[in-house]
Design an enzyme around this catalytic site. Sequence first.
Site, mmCIF file in Angstrom:
data_model
loop_
_atom_site.group_PDB
_atom_site.id
_atom_site.type_symbol
_atom_site.label_atom_id
_atom_site.label_comp_id
_atom_site.label_asym_id
_atom_site.label_seq_id
_atom_site.Cartn_x
_atom_site.Cartn_y
_atom_site.Cartn_z
ATOM 1 N N GLY A 42 0.817 -1.206 0.000
ATOM 2 C CA GLY A 42 0.000 0.000 0.000
ATOM 3 C C GLY A 42 0.850 1.254 0.000
ATOM 4 O O GLY A 42 2.018 1.226 -0.384
ATOM 5 N N HIS A 45 2.276 4.792 -4.836
ATOM 6 C CA HIS A 45 2.769 5.965 -5.570
ATOM 7 C C HIS A 45 2.857 5.564 -7.043
ATOM 8 O O HIS A 45 2.487 4.439 -7.426
ATOM 9 C CB HIS A 45 4.125 6.411 -5.005
ATOM 10 C CG HIS A 45 5.119 5.313 -4.862
ATOM 11 N ND1 HIS A 45 5.643 4.624 -5.936
ATOM 12 C CD2 HIS A 45 5.671 4.740 -3.763
ATOM 13 C CE1 HIS A 45 6.483 3.713 -5.518
ATOM 14 N NE2 HIS A 45 6.516 3.744 -4.201
ATOM 15 N N HIS A 48 4.246 2.151 -8.004
ATOM 16 C CA HIS A 48 3.304 1.025 -7.898
ATOM 17 C C HIS A 48 2.334 1.030 -9.075
ATOM 18 O O HIS A 48 2.004 -0.013 -9.642
ATOM 19 C CB HIS A 48 2.464 1.119 -6.625
ATOM 20 C CG HIS A 48 3.231 0.960 -5.349
ATOM 21 N ND1 HIS A 48 3.434 1.997 -4.472
ATOM 22 C CD2 HIS A 48 3.824 -0.119 -4.796
ATOM 23 C CE1 HIS A 48 4.115 1.568 -3.434
ATOM 24 N NE2 HIS A 48 4.367 0.291 -3.593
ATOM 25 N N GLN A 159 11.774 -3.237 -10.073
ATOM 26 C CA GLN A 159 13.232 -3.301 -10.114
ATOM 27 C C GLN A 159 13.860 -2.501 -8.966
ATOM 28 O O GLN A 159 14.991 -2.751 -8.556
ATOM 29 C CB GLN A 159 13.714 -2.775 -11.480
ATOM 30 C CG GLN A 159 15.211 -2.585 -11.638
ATOM 31 C CD GLN A 159 15.972 -3.915 -11.600
ATOM 32 O OE1 GLN A 159 15.387 -4.983 -11.796
ATOM 33 N NE2 GLN A 159 17.269 -3.833 -11.318
ATOM 34 N N LEU A 195 11.139 6.618 -6.560
ATOM 35 C CA LEU A 195 9.907 6.694 -5.772
ATOM 36 C C LEU A 195 9.886 5.561 -4.752
ATOM 37 O O LEU A 195 10.270 4.433 -5.060
ATOM 38 C CB LEU A 195 8.673 6.594 -6.682
ATOM 39 C CG LEU A 195 8.454 7.702 -7.704
ATOM 40 C CD1 LEU A 195 7.009 7.665 -8.215
ATOM 41 C CD2 LEU A 195 8.764 9.075 -7.150
ATOM 42 N N SER A 196 9.449 5.882 -3.554
ATOM 43 C CA SER A 196 9.358 4.895 -2.474
ATOM 44 C C SER A 196 8.298 5.371 -1.497
ATOM 45 O O SER A 196 8.152 6.586 -1.275
ATOM 46 C CB SER A 196 10.712 4.803 -1.741
ATOM 47 O OG SER A 196 10.532 4.192 -0.478
ATOM 48 N N SER A 197 7.572 4.405 -0.907
ATOM 49 C CA SER A 197 6.568 4.788 0.095
ATOM 50 C C SER A 197 7.249 5.476 1.280
ATOM 51 O O SER A 197 6.615 6.229 2.017
ATOM 52 C CB SER A 197 5.817 3.554 0.582
ATOM 53 O OG SER A 197 5.223 2.902 -0.514
#
Length: 290
Positions: A42, A45, A48, A159, A195-197
Amino acid sequence: MPEIITTIATLRARVAEARRAARQDGPADAPTGRVVLVPTMGALHDGHLRLVSRARDLGGVVVVSIFVNPLQFGPGEDLERYPRTLDADVVALEGLADIVFAPTAAEMYPHGPSETRVSAGESGTRFEGASRPGHFDGVLTVVTKLFNIVQPDVAVFGQKDAQQAHVIGRMVDDLDLPVSIAVVDTVRETDGLALSSRNRYLAEEDRLAAVALSQALAAGAETASGGVDAALQAARARIEAEPAVKLDYLAIVDPETFREASPDHHGPALMLIAARVGTTRLIDNQRLTV
Ligand code: PAF
């Protein structure tokens, strides 16, 4: 809106029904009845959503799982504060996913933390596995459960978590699991930050400093024609120029084996980086040719 399902029994019944309906109603020349799974925790972003778009392009029924898996967090890691944004995630998945599987921890682990674990073996003890002991066993255990619950034909991973994609691919081969793995490229901010949560934890000044990770990888890729050591040195120099970034590991690996490349390695390679920026731990990687 995608249908939200929270129990294993309902999910199984719904996927079986969707598979049956697709086989009956789909065009004779299209890949009907295929089920594609995108496992996530979840806090979705654009990275995902790129995975889910790939799933959509593959055709068939798209299932996105949203589950913050306690098994893959070590003591003192961010399990409690990991962002949980189910309502916004479901909205973001509109038009992309058919089903969102969002079980509780009690649904996934009714007897408490699973005693049976899938071991990532030696591959799971290097790099991320060295910094986060047991992490990959937790990942493989929940991914195996999700594969058993959803029984997808294809599962899509990013990746960005290259070592995770590697150990999952290895598990599928080692255990003859009947699923194909698709890996989708990392999505980046315009300045290069992957991008990362977890980016949402970054304070403003840490967000600026965090770009050093992707810049270090770019510096490594630019100097890779001079060999493994030259690439590592260039990347390390960029990180050392940014005092707010505390390096955890920097390495060049053979992408086939995920073992450290020898100094005389030639050919395709993968540079990995993990670092702490403020209180946030970030990882990134970049393909290069040495
Ligand atoms: O990459 C992730 O978000 C998680 O590790 C995964 C694959 C969903 C397993 O919990």
